[in-house]
Motif scaffolding. Structure first.
Motif, mmCIF file in Angstrom:
data_model
loop_
_atom_site.group_PDB
_atom_site.id
_atom_site.type_symbol
_atom_site.label_atom_id
_atom_site.label_comp_id
_atom_site.label_asym_id
_atom_site.label_seq_id
_atom_site.Cartn_x
_atom_site.Cartn_y
_atom_site.Cartn_z
ATOM 1 N N ASP A 72 0.967 -1.309 0.107
ATOM 2 C CA ASP A 72 -0.113 0.234 0.043
ATOM 3 C C ASP A 72 0.797 1.255 0.076
ATOM 4 O O ASP A 72 1.937 1.140 0.840
ATOM 5 C CB ASP A 72 -0.897 0.013 1.093
ATOM 6 C CG ASP A 72 -1.742 1.090 1.118
ATOM 7 O OD1 ASP A 72 -1.768 1.994 0.342
ATOM 8 O OD2 ASP A 72 -2.788 0.958 2.125
ATOM 9 N N ARG A 73 0.753 2.040 -0.780
ATOM 10 C CA ARG A 73 1.336 3.267 -0.878
ATOM 11 C C ARG A 73 1.230 4.250 0.254
ATOM 12 O O ARG A 73 2.129 5.204 0.474
ATOM 13 C CB ARG A 73 1.250 3.952 -2.423
ATOM 14 C CG ARG A 73 1.706 3.256 -3.795
ATOM 15 C CD ARG A 73 1.132 4.147 -4.770
ATOM 16 N NE ARG A 73 1.490 5.437 -5.008
ATOM 17 C CZ ARG A 73 2.444 5.906 -5.439
ATOM 18 N NH1 ARG A 73 3.289 5.204 -6.136
ATOM 19 N NH2 ARG A 73 2.353 7.371 -5.387
ATOM 20 N N ALA A 74 0.269 4.112 0.677
ATOM 21 C CA ALA A 74 -0.052 5.007 2.167
ATOM 22 C C ALA A 74 0.827 4.691 3.001
ATOM 23 O O ALA A 74 1.229 5.544 3.993
ATOM 24 C CB ALA A 74 -1.311 4.743 2.425
ATOM 25 N N ALA A 75 1.545 3.642 2.979
ATOM 26 C CA ALA A 75 2.541 3.254 3.979
ATOM 27 C C ALA A 75 3.819 4.138 3.999
ATOM 28 O O ALA A 75 4.603 4.334 4.799
ATOM 29 C CB ALA A 75 2.934 1.665 3.992
ATOM 30 N N VAL A 76 4.182 4.378 2.645
ATOM 31 C CA VAL A 76 5.116 5.051 2.451
ATOM 32 C C VAL A 76 5.113 6.437 3.049
ATOM 33 O O VAL A 76 6.008 7.291 3.572
ATOM 34 C CB VAL A 76 5.486 5.415 0.978
ATOM 35 C CG1 VAL A 76 6.569 6.384 0.752
ATOM 36 C CG2 VAL A 76 6.023 4.057 0.498
ATOM 37 N N GLY A 77 3.811 7.163 2.893
ATOM 38 C CA GLY A 77 3.505 8.639 2.998
ATOM 39 C C GLY A 77 3.388 8.612 4.508
ATOM 40 O O GLY A 77 3.917 9.447 5.301
ATOM 41 N N THR A 78 3.256 7.425 5.514
ATOM 42 C CA THR A 78 3.321 7.404 6.756
ATOM 43 C C THR A 78 4.680 7.362 7.329
ATOM 44 O O THR A 78 5.127 8.150 8.220
ATOM 45 C CB THR A 78 2.354 6.326 7.150
ATOM 46 O OG1 THR A 78 1.121 6.359 6.967
ATOM 47 C CG2 THR A 78 2.345 6.505 8.897
ATOM 48 N N LEU A 79 5.386 6.397 6.894
ATOM 49 C CA LEU A 79 6.809 6.418 7.083
ATOM 50 C C LEU A 79 7.478 7.533 7.071
ATOM 51 O O LEU A 79 8.300 7.923 8.034
ATOM 52 C CB LEU A 79 7.574 5.301 6.331
ATOM 53 C CG LEU A 79 9.003 4.823 6.821
ATOM 54 C CD1 LEU A 79 9.005 4.247 8.016
ATOM 55 C CD2 LEU A 79 9.343 3.820 5.597
ATOM 56 N N ILE A 80 7.451 8.356 6.006
ATOM 57 C CA ILE A 80 8.237 9.573 5.771
ATOM 58 C C ILE A 80 7.898 10.819 6.447
ATOM 59 O O ILE A 80 8.423 11.829 6.438
ATOM 60 C CB ILE A 80 8.415 9.899 4.367
ATOM 61 C CG1 ILE A 80 7.109 10.487 3.637
ATOM 62 C CG2 ILE A 80 8.943 8.923 3.586
ATOM 63 C CD1 ILE A 80 7.009 10.869 2.243
ATOM 64 N N THR A 81 6.619 10.634 7.402
ATOM 65 C CA THR A 81 6.421 11.765 8.086
ATOM 66 C C THR A 81 6.144 11.541 9.404
ATOM 67 O O THR A 81 5.338 11.804 10.324
ATOM 68 C CB THR A 81 4.878 12.140 7.620
ATOM 69 O OG1 THR A 81 4.136 11.115 7.571
ATOM 70 C CG2 THR A 81 4.974 12.840 6.114
ATOM 71 N N MET A 82 7.114 10.640 10.014
ATOM 72 C CA MET A 82 7.135 10.325 11.457
ATOM 73 C C MET A 82 8.524 10.820 11.860
ATOM 74 O O MET A 82 9.144 9.785 12.444
ATOM 75 C CB MET A 82 6.742 8.997 11.845
ATOM 76 C CG MET A 82 5.130 8.359 11.030
ATOM 77 S SD MET A 82 4.746 6.749 11.704
ATOM 78 C CE MET A 82 6.141 5.646 11.376
ATOM 79 N N PRO A 83 8.701 11.854 11.830
ATOM 80 C CA PRO A 83 10.064 12.357 12.618
ATOM 81 C C PRO A 83 10.238 11.938 14.267
ATOM 82 O O PRO A 83 11.396 11.687 14.576
ATOM 83 C CB PRO A 83 10.320 13.602 12.419
ATOM 84 C CG PRO A 83 8.713 14.277 12.179
ATOM 85 C CD PRO A 83 8.148 13.164 11.796
ATOM 86 N N GLU A 103 9.231 16.107 -1.872
ATOM 87 C CA GLU A 103 8.050 17.082 -1.621
ATOM 88 C C GLU A 103 7.227 16.614 -0.223
ATOM 89 O O GLU A 103 6.754 17.633 0.338
ATOM 90 C CB GLU A 103 6.957 16.759 -2.769
ATOM 91 C CG GLU A 103 5.857 17.928 -2.734
ATOM 92 C CD GLU A 103 5.186 17.590 -4.050
ATOM 93 O OE1 GLU A 103 3.814 18.189 -3.899
ATOM 94 O OE2 GLU A 103 5.722 17.279 -5.056
ATOM 95 N N GLU A 104 7.014 15.507 0.294
ATOM 96 C CA GLU A 104 6.394 15.117 1.131
ATOM 97 C C GLU A 104 6.974 14.874 2.512
ATOM 98 O O GLU A 104 6.198 15.048 3.496
ATOM 99 C CB GLU A 104 5.367 13.797 0.791
ATOM 100 C CG GLU A 104 4.589 14.003 -0.478
ATOM 101 C CD GLU A 104 3.662 12.877 -0.822
ATOM 102 O OE1 GLU A 104 3.854 11.826 -0.005
ATOM 103 O OE2 GLU A 104 3.094 12.789 -1.894
ATOM 104 N N ALA A 105 8.093 14.481 2.503
ATOM 105 C CA ALA A 105 8.897 14.006 3.788
ATOM 106 C C ALA A 105 8.935 15.329 4.864
ATOM 107 O O ALA A 105 9.359 16.017 4.398
ATOM 108 C CB ALA A 105 9.902 13.362 3.301
ATOM 109 N N THR A 106 8.845 14.754 6.102
ATOM 110 C CA THR A 106 9.218 15.732 7.250
ATOM 111 C C THR A 106 10.395 15.069 7.800
ATOM 112 O O THR A 106 10.807 15.444 8.748
ATOM 113 C CB THR A 106 7.999 15.927 8.014
ATOM 114 O OG1 THR A 106 7.602 14.459 8.607
ATOM 115 C CG2 THR A 106 6.928 16.492 7.292
#
Length: 308
Positions: A72-83, A103-106
């Motif tokens: 699921d691509r949503a897993a990538v979005g979650t992983l890159i925004t959990m500093p 563009e999306e990572a924090t």
């Protein structure tokens, strides 16, 4: 030196990254969260099982290496925004993936977007070196980030070197996208096209090469400064002063003299496996091995001293 912490590695279609990344993170004292592409999910699961067996035998925490078991691509979005949980992200994949993460990572990233690498053949070049270097840099492998995408040739040597290179490129059916001056020299080459402005800033990852004739080292470095992705550049020359100037003034992660850009690789540099390559200047630059997965900690032992 101390580990960075928890490293998230996001990659596509290359299950070897599962093993390389796990090994490097374990060796450097980091924990790893691996998220591979859907193309290799079954291989990644099998390799993750072997890594778990290795961790068990070594008496290490089983959570030290975790594989995200979903496509699921949503897993990538979650992983890159959990500093708060992940210290660094290392992407390994195509330009589309890395552009999205930028563009999306924090979470901070160790990354490079593309590899627009140059070889400059100087007017003092030894053709016995220039020909195999320029051929290898392009044709050894097309789909790698350290493959040459633009060839720059000094005007005074271009009539001698370009026809000989064309004979080599013809054996691989390489399309040459050349400026007006180079195109005149290469007239009759079966795969010749006029270079457009966008060709100078394109990572082809294919048997296509942009070719430009330049007045000399000054124009070559100006071109590299404008169009390079700061990955790897090489000069072919027997002029020691020109070589040193190129090394000093070209601002890329790897700069080479009389060698193919294909050497810009962690294994070739003696780093063992690499976690990736960085075009950035912070925190690591170039091929990233064990040392790039660590940081500094200053330790002070005192005897009750106070600062005045």
């Amino acid at each position: 030196r101390v580990p960075l912490g928890v490293i998230g590695i996001i990659y596509e279609a290359r299950p070897n990254v599962t093993v390389d990344a796990a090994g490097l993170c374990i060796k450097s004292g980091n924990a790893a969260i691996l998220r591979g592409g859907s193309e290799a999910i079954h291989c990644n699961r099998a390799l993750a099982k072997l890594v778990t067996e290795g961790l068990t035998k070594a008496g290490l925490p089983l959570d030290a290496v975790q594989v995200v078991d979903t496509v699921d691509r949503a897993a990538v979005g979650t992983l890159i925004t959990m500093p708060q949980y992940v210290d660094v992200i290392v992407p390994r994949g195509g330009k589309g993936l890395i552009a999205r993460l930028i563009e999306e990572a924090t979470v901070p990233m160790i990354k490079h977007l593309d590899g627009i690498c140059h070889v400059y053949i100087d007017d003092k070049a030894d053709l016995a070196k220039a020909l195999p270097i320029a051929f290898n840099a392009k044709c050894h492998r097309y789909g790698t980030c350290n493959t040459m995408e633009t060839l720059l040739v000094a005007r005074s040597i271009a009539p001698a070197v370009l026809p000989q290179l064309a004979e080599l490129y013809k054996t691989k059916e390489v399309e040459l996208r050349a400026d007006d001056e180079a195109r005149a020299i290469l007239a009759g080459y079966p795969h010749l096209a006029a270079a457009l402005e966008e060709d100078w800033s394109t990572e082809y990852l294919a048997p296509i090469l942009a070719v430009k004739v330049v007045a000399g080292i000054e124009e070559a470095m100006d071109h590299i400064d404008r169009y390079s992705s700061k990955h790897t550049e090489a000069i072919v020359t027997e002029d020691y002063s020109a070589a040193l100037r190129f090394l000093r003034e070209v601002d890329s992660a790897s700069v080479m003299v009389n060698a193919s850009t294909r050497f810009a690789d962690g294994f070739e540099y003696g780093l063992g496996a690499e976690i990736g390559i960085s075009n950035d200047k912070l925190h690591a630059r170039g091929p990233v091995g064990l040392e790039g997965l660590t940081s500094l900690k200053y330790v002070v032992f005192g005897h009750g001293e106070v600062r005045s």
